[in-house]
Design a protein around this motif. Structure first.
Motif, short mmCIF file in Angstrom:
data_model
loop_
_atom_site.label_atom_id
_atom_site.label_comp_id
_atom_site.label_asym_id
_atom_site.label_seq_id
_atom_site.Cartn_x
_atom_site.Cartn_y
_atom_site.Cartn_z
N PRO A 183 0.83 -1.19 0.00
CA PRO A 183 0.00 0.00 0.00
C PRO A 183 0.88 1.25 0.00
N ALA A 184 0.40 2.30 -0.65
CA ALA A 184 1.18 3.54 -0.71
C ALA A 184 0.25 4.74 -0.59
N CYS A 185 0.80 5.81 -0.02
CA CYS A 185 0.05 7.04 0.13
C CYS A 185 0.91 8.16 -0.46
N ILE A 186 0.41 8.86 -1.46
CA ILE A 186 1.22 9.94 -2.04
C ILE A 186 0.45 11.26 -1.95
N ARG A 187 1.22 12.33 -1.83
CA ARG A 187 0.62 13.66 -1.67
C ARG A 187 1.04 14.63 -2.76
N THR A 204 -9.81 0.20 4.40
CA THR A 204 -9.61 0.27 5.85
C THR A 204 -8.69 1.44 6.21
N GLY A 205 -7.73 1.73 5.32
CA GLY A 205 -6.79 2.83 5.55
C GLY A 205 -7.47 4.18 5.64
N LEU A 206 -8.69 4.29 5.12
CA LEU A 206 -9.41 5.57 5.19
C LEU A 206 -9.71 5.95 6.64
N LEU A 207 -9.79 4.94 7.51
CA LEU A 207 -10.12 5.22 8.90
C LEU A 207 -9.08 6.13 9.55
N ASP A 208 -7.85 6.06 9.08
CA ASP A 208 -6.81 6.95 9.63
C ASP A 208 -7.10 8.41 9.30
N HIS A 209 -7.94 8.63 8.32
CA HIS A 209 -8.20 10.00 7.87
C HIS A 209 -9.62 10.45 8.22
N ARG A 210 -10.31 9.69 9.04
CA ARG A 210 -11.73 10.02 9.24
C ARG A 210 -11.94 11.33 9.98
N ASP A 211 -10.93 11.76 10.76
CA ASP A 211 -11.10 13.00 11.50
C ASP A 211 -10.54 14.22 10.77
N SER A 212 -9.96 14.00 9.61
CA SER A 212 -9.43 15.14 8.86
C SER A 212 -10.52 15.61 7.89
N SER A 213 -10.22 16.68 7.16
CA SER A 213 -11.19 17.10 6.16
C SER A 213 -10.57 16.95 4.77
N GLU A 214 -9.47 16.23 4.71
CA GLU A 214 -8.77 16.08 3.44
C GLU A 214 -9.61 15.27 2.45
N THR A 265 2.72 4.66 8.23
CA THR A 265 1.48 4.98 7.52
C THR A 265 0.55 3.77 7.42
N PHE A 266 1.10 2.63 7.05
CA PHE A 266 0.23 1.47 6.83
C PHE A 266 0.34 0.42 7.92
N CYS A 267 1.01 0.76 9.02
CA CYS A 267 1.00 -0.16 10.15
C CYS A 267 -0.41 -0.15 10.73
N MET A 268 -0.94 -1.34 11.00
CA MET A 268 -2.31 -1.42 11.51
C MET A 268 -2.34 -1.54 13.02
N ASN A 269 -1.15 -1.59 13.63
CA ASN A 269 -1.09 -1.78 15.08
C ASN A 269 -1.73 -3.10 15.51
N CYS A 270 -1.61 -4.13 14.71
CA CYS A 270 -1.97 -5.45 15.20
C CYS A 270 -0.73 -5.99 15.91
N GLY A 271 -0.81 -7.17 16.47
CA GLY A 271 0.33 -7.65 17.25
C GLY A 271 1.10 -8.78 16.58
N VAL A 272 0.89 -8.99 15.28
CA VAL A 272 1.54 -10.13 14.63
C VAL A 272 3.05 -10.11 14.83
N CYS A 273 3.67 -8.96 14.51
CA CYS A 273 5.13 -8.90 14.56
C CYS A 273 5.65 -9.17 15.97
N THR A 274 4.93 -8.66 16.97
CA THR A 274 5.43 -8.83 18.33
C THR A 274 5.25 -10.27 18.82
N TYR A 275 4.19 -10.92 18.36
CA TYR A 275 3.93 -12.28 18.86
C TYR A 275 4.74 -13.35 18.13
#
Lengths: 303, 337
Positions: A38-42, A62-72, B226-236
């Motif tokens: 996955p990649a994110c470019i600006r 699912t990655g959109l959830l990281d941006h749900r509080d922004s207005s981007e 940026t794309f880390c999901m904060n799951c625990g796979v790597c740690t476990y």
């Protein structure tokens, strides 16, 4: 399918240079090993990094959830399953459609780089070979995006090699004892890393029940009871909302067949409250069956 | 050198397992792990696999470990014993990376003042039979992390592997004791020890801990996470990660207290009493994990918190991993001022 990479780069470049979006979510090659990630470019100048190939298996919605509080405003590339993820987020009130420019890609079916790596690594027992379609793509009924502003590629047929729900029917045919034993065995191998939850587009709660401590709804031990509780809770939480992208099963380090429970619920909900499939269209005010009530809902369990 | 034929492996394992539970690499469906040897599961023996999916750390540091039971009756409270396992165990076929990881765990649990009694009991009871690593895999980078794939560190016995034989080299008293038990199965033989093909994957960690001291606020952490999901796979699946939590299982008037693995990737892990979370965002948690392994661990114990086993390279859902992170950190220019 022709190579869509030039189209992907052109569209992303235009979206950014014309200021239509602030960032684009797509896929690129990792510099370290050339894998699709996955990649994110600006910046429009970075558009040349983006690619599309048979290894772009990750659901970027699912990655959109990281941006749900922004207005981007966000440009996002989606396959069929990913597009249903976007409907999921919009319907759940987690991400407004208006902030998105959606580029749909008719999906020819993906390969699972991680499965190939596992096979090559010598770390895993039995794994799929490089030539095979990813496990999660082998029961795909909707390879074409269901929501988009622009569409790439030719329409693809569904990949239902097997009879739909044949895996669920095998479990339904078991007696209760056998079924209990089957699931205990499976879930006893869970290491509770929560990768299945964190990758899930339907798991979009800000505070997850499994992270709560007061009260602690599910114990933290890796016992049969706590593991079973975790998976049963999660399956019920996404019931009627799971868009069948199969990411949970793809990312499970223990190789657990997590879609079995999800598919059973998809099948039941379709039969009881349907015809219904989650995330196929975005309609104003629409709610998943278990989030709404109709007088004619079946209730044979009430006596 | 003493040796036994590879074809006699089950006889050797049977003999070892007669008296002592013997963990061997076993296939378990699509995964593999170190499991107790039994004839019944002979077909699952995976001696030819490179490493196991799950590391052997659970043998000395179980994912869920009961500490003690309690029962309450009115004003009376009874604590009934501890559950620390003191029995003997054998770990058969541990490669250099996993043994290096044990050394790292020893530093944490045994060497800096506080001695963790449960860990110590398990560790003292464990005899480690190491093996040569002739063909490190495409995701292995142990030699970059200061591990010799053919080294004897952390082994009580080292198995030298040839096409037909396992050479048996006892290195410690525990190793000698096992040799006595196997004496009639071992034959004296001249073995030519092949060289290891070495790791194809390399990372450069020279000067990294020092460099990282000035990188806490670097924007590279936002980029990498940026794309880390904060799951625990790597740690476990990591053989070195060792964070744990102490929890209670309460069944009303009785219950038990247990220790379980925890992951610095989880929001709950960092949550403090009173509700403050010092590592609120995923960038903060991601940064902490890698700084811990590459900077803090090195500062405190003089080695990295990574043994280069390569497990995280094949299990991260978004292909983030130690090699990618080390490479990217190496590229970043740090302002000397």
């Amino acid at each position: 399918m022709g190579d869509l990479t030039p189209e992907v780069q052109r569209i992303a470049g235009n979206l950014l240079s014309q200021g239509q979006v602030d960032l684009v979510l797509g896929w690129a090659k990792a510099p370290s090993n050339g894998q699709s990630v996955p990649a994110c470019i600006r910046q429009a100048e970075q558009a040349g990094r983006l690619i599309f190939d048979q290894y772009c298996i990750h659901n970027l919605a699912t990655g959109l959830l990281d941006h749900r509080d922004s207005s981007e405003r966000i440009g996002i590339f989606v396959k069929g399953c990913d597009s249903r993820g976007i409907v999921r987020l919009a319907e759940d009130g987690q991400f407004p459609r208006e902030r998105l420019y959606i580029v749909g890609i008719c999906c020819p079916g993906m390969k699972d780089q991680a499965a190939c790596d596992r096979a090559a690594s010598g770390l895993f027992g039995e794994t799929a070979g490089d030539s095979e379609l990813a496990g999660k793509c082998r029961q795909c009924a909707h390879p074409n995006p269901v929501i988009y502003d622009e569409l790439l590629g030719d329409q693809q047929p569904p990949f239902l090699n097997d009879v739909r729900f044949s895996d669920v029917q095998r479990i339904e045919a078991m007696g209760i004892g056998e079924r209990g034993e089957f699931f205990s065995q499976i879930f006893s191998k869970c290491i509770r890393c929560y990768a299945c939850r964190n990758i899930c587009v339907a798991c979009n709660c800000r505070q997850c029940i499994f992270d709560e401590t007061r009260p602690q709804w599910v114990g933290r031990s890796t016992s049969a009871a706590d593991n079973m509780m975790y998976h049963a809770f999660r399956a019920m939480h996404v019931a009627g909302r799971c868009v069948e992208c199969g990411e949970c099963e793809r990312v499970c380090p223990a190789g657990l067949p997590l879609m079995l429970l999800n598919r059973k619920l998809i099948k039941d909900i379709d039969q009881l409250f349907g015809p219904y499939e989650a995330g196929l269209s975005l309609e104003e005010g629409a709610r998943p069956p278990l989030s709404s009530y109709r007088v004619e809902d079946p209730d044979p369990f009430v006596r | 050198m003493k040796s036994f034929a590879k074809s006699a492996i089950t006889v050797v394992l049977d003999r070892l397992a007669e008296q002592t539970r013997t963990y061997v690499p076993m296939r378990d469906g699509v995964t593999s792990n170190f499991s107790p040897w039994s004839e019944r599961r002979a077909s699952d023996l995976a001696l030819n696999s490179l490493n196991t999916t799950f590391s052997p750390k659970g043998i000395v540091f179980p994912q869920t470990e009961r500490l003690y039971d309690f029962a309450v009756d009115g004003q009376r409270a009874d604590i009934s014993g501890t559950h620390a396992e003191t029995g003997e165990n054998i770990l058969f076929g541990a490669r250099a990376c996993d043994r290096k990881a044990f050394a790292a765990l020893d530093q944490v649990f045994l060497r800096r003042g506080y001695v963790d009694t449960n860990y110590k009991a398990r560790r003292d009871g464990l005899t480690v039979i190491g093996r040569d690593c002739l063909q490190p895999g495409p995701f292995c980078f142990c030699d970059s992390m200061g591990v010799d794939p053919m080294g004897a560190d952390g082994a009580d016995v080292l198995l030298h592997e040839t096409t037909e034989e396992f050479g048996w080299e006892p290195l410690t008293e525990k190793g000698q004791a096992l040799t006595l038990r196997l004496n009639d199965l071992l034959t004296e033989k001249e073995l030519i020890r092949p060289e290891s093909a070495g790791c194809r994957l390399e990372v450069n960690v020279a000067g990294l801990p020092e460099k990282l001291r000035g990188m806490f606020d670097s924007p590279v952490w936002d980029e990498l996470s940026t794309f880390c999901m904060n799951c625990g796979v790597c740690t476990y699946i990591c053989p070195v990660c060792h964070c744990f939590d102490i929890q209670v299982m309460n069944n009303g008037s009785s219950g038990c207290r247990f220790r379980c693995w925890d992951s610095c990737m989880y929001p709950e892990y960092n949550l403090m009493a009173g509700g403050h979370n010092p590592r609120e965002g995923k960038r903060d948690r991601f940064r902490n994990r890698f700084l811990h392994k590459l900077e803090f661990f090195q500062e405190r114990y003089g080695s990295f918190g990574c043994s280069g086993c390569g497990r995280c390279l094949v299990t991260c859902p978004h292909s983030l991993n130690m090699v990618l992170v080390i490479n990217r950190l190496g590229e970043v220019k740090v302002d000397a001022s």
